[in-house]
Design a protein around this motif. Sequence first.
Motif, short mmCIF file in Angstrom:
data_model
loop_
_atom_site.label_atom_id
_atom_site.label_comp_id
_atom_site.label_asym_id
_atom_site.label_seq_id
_atom_site.Cartn_x
_atom_site.Cartn_y
_atom_site.Cartn_z
N LYS A 41 0.82 -1.21 0.00
CA LYS A 41 0.00 0.00 0.00
C LYS A 41 0.86 1.26 0.00
O LYS A 41 0.37 2.33 -0.38
CB LYS A 41 -0.92 0.01 1.22
N ALA A 42 2.10 1.16 0.44
CA ALA A 42 2.97 2.33 0.52
C ALA A 42 3.69 2.61 -0.78
O ALA A 42 4.32 3.66 -0.91
CB ALA A 42 3.99 2.14 1.65
N ASP A 43 3.63 1.70 -1.75
CA ASP A 43 4.34 1.91 -3.02
C ASP A 43 3.70 3.05 -3.80
O ASP A 43 2.49 3.28 -3.73
CB ASP A 43 4.31 0.64 -3.86
N ASN A 44 4.53 3.75 -4.57
CA ASN A 44 4.00 4.78 -5.47
C ASN A 44 3.89 4.22 -6.89
O ASN A 44 4.17 3.05 -7.13
CB ASN A 44 4.87 6.05 -5.43
N ASN A 410 5.21 7.71 2.69
CA ASN A 410 3.83 7.25 2.78
C ASN A 410 3.35 7.23 4.23
O ASN A 410 4.13 6.92 5.15
CB ASN A 410 3.74 5.85 2.17
N TRP A 481 9.30 4.91 -1.34
CA TRP A 481 8.00 5.03 -0.68
C TRP A 481 7.62 6.49 -0.48
O TRP A 481 7.04 6.86 0.55
CB TRP A 481 8.03 4.29 0.65
N ASP A 483 5.44 9.83 -1.57
CA ASP A 483 4.22 10.27 -2.24
C ASP A 483 4.47 11.58 -2.97
O ASP A 483 5.49 12.25 -2.75
CB ASP A 483 3.10 10.46 -1.22
#
Length: 548
Positions: A41-44, A410, A481, A483
């Motif tokens: 979920k933290a990946d861009n 993130n 990680w 954003d």
Amino acid sequence: MSLGTEWDGPQVPVAGDGGQAATAALASAAYRDSPIEEIIKADNEWHQSTVKAGRMKMFRPNLGEAFSRAVVDRMLAPGRAALIQSFGSEPQFVVEHCLAANNIRRERDTRLAAATVLCGLLFLPGMLAWLLVFQLRTLVARRDDKRAGPLATALLAGFGILAALFFLKMPFGGFWAWYARACLVLPVLGWFWAKRVCESTAKDLRVRWDGLLSGTSVGAKIPEAVPRGPGQTAAEDLRQSLARLSAEQQSNSVFYAGPKGILGMGTRWGAWQLAEDLVPADSGREIHPFRSWDVIRAIHDQLTLLERGPLNTGGFPKPSIRHWVVTPIGEKAGSVSRPSGTDVEAFQVKPHAIQEICNKQQFGSGDRHYLGVQWTLWDGQLVITMLITVTVLHETLRIEVTGHALGPVNPLFTTKPAAPVKEVAKSLKPWENRTIKLPLVGTDEVVRLAVRAPLTWYPPLLKWLGGSLGLPEPFGLRHAWADQPWRHRFMADDALRAATPVLRVVHSAAIKVLREHGVNTEKFGARSAFLSGNVQDPTPRKADVYDA
């Protein structure tokens, strides 16, 4: 560093280092006990982690276990691939906390292994029977049916009752009867022993997790980094690996990966170009010879004055101004290779080589030179980089200014530990719910840790059985990680506001050099005025994505 039995490592960076919040947030991941899948979920959009599945879910690592092991293996392994700089953070600080977290878990696993051997392996039939029940309970509890939870609990309770009956009414006697009783009882006693060990370690890990995010001083204890004798080469190897990591962090070589932008600096959100012909100021007279480096050097000198202003209103903090060598790589490149040879020392391209690249490598293949002015703001959560390059082709001089922005890490990494709770219906008022606290380490988690403990001394087998975390490549702690900053109003404002002063300083310094060398600067001045108005457009764009 003083000699002793342990090394506390550097503390949380003090104010002014520019990387306190981002560094601490990344380091806190080493102490987390959440599921490993949360890292996805933290990946861009540009950098994707992978969770490699194992053969048995009982051996599956959690996020902290997988993260700390993967980061240490990737950043300290002998002969490792090149890393991307972590602008806005201190990667050595993060790696040291990953090592410290591994040590804490290793101490826990040593005690758990003793409990597993003494209360489990010596009474293997009973341990296997209890593990089978726990595995069946887990499978039943994962069903979507609302009755799955009570059914799983009933399954465990039923087996416990059968075990008690078997213990009291043993169908045979002698030595094997007592051994069978021990097989039923000792694994349960071992579970209670393991639970106490797991609870104490979980509290320690969560205190460190919370301390890092709260800004308190949390030291990373790494006793293996301090040599205890002349024959200990492991400590020296670790010290050299950490030194190499710090040296690579200071490298002046970066990589441009197409739409991903410059790795570690973020995507390019804006570009402004001033390009006009070099015409003598006086007809009949020639232009005094100059090179691109002369213009860049003048721009560099003026950029150092950015923190000064006519009014005492705060303004710019002191920026980092460096000359960068930019190497192009493919958008989907899985690794990078830093420049090498006699012109490179300790990951730094020497000044004479940078000057030669600036003057000669302006067209065709090869590395390029950029002058960068960089601010690390918001405690390392925002990194603003403005890059300047000067090229001369035929009679046209082009000055290009590009803006890059690396946003905050993130929110996964900035969440503090929360006590596990559960809502249940009140006994007398079933239409109302009440919240009850759960143990830090649940029943299934104790079993998982106890089963994994004897195998932690051989990580390859544990990875094969339980899986591991695959880091996004080319790997760098900060950009993997990060954003986009555009969702944060003030961060976006800071990035956009920095462009106009930098552009005007660059243009004024360049025009001054041109005027000193007998160049007609009328068109350059008109073009500069046009760009000064255009740069105030408040909309960031994906300047690295060409809609051709």
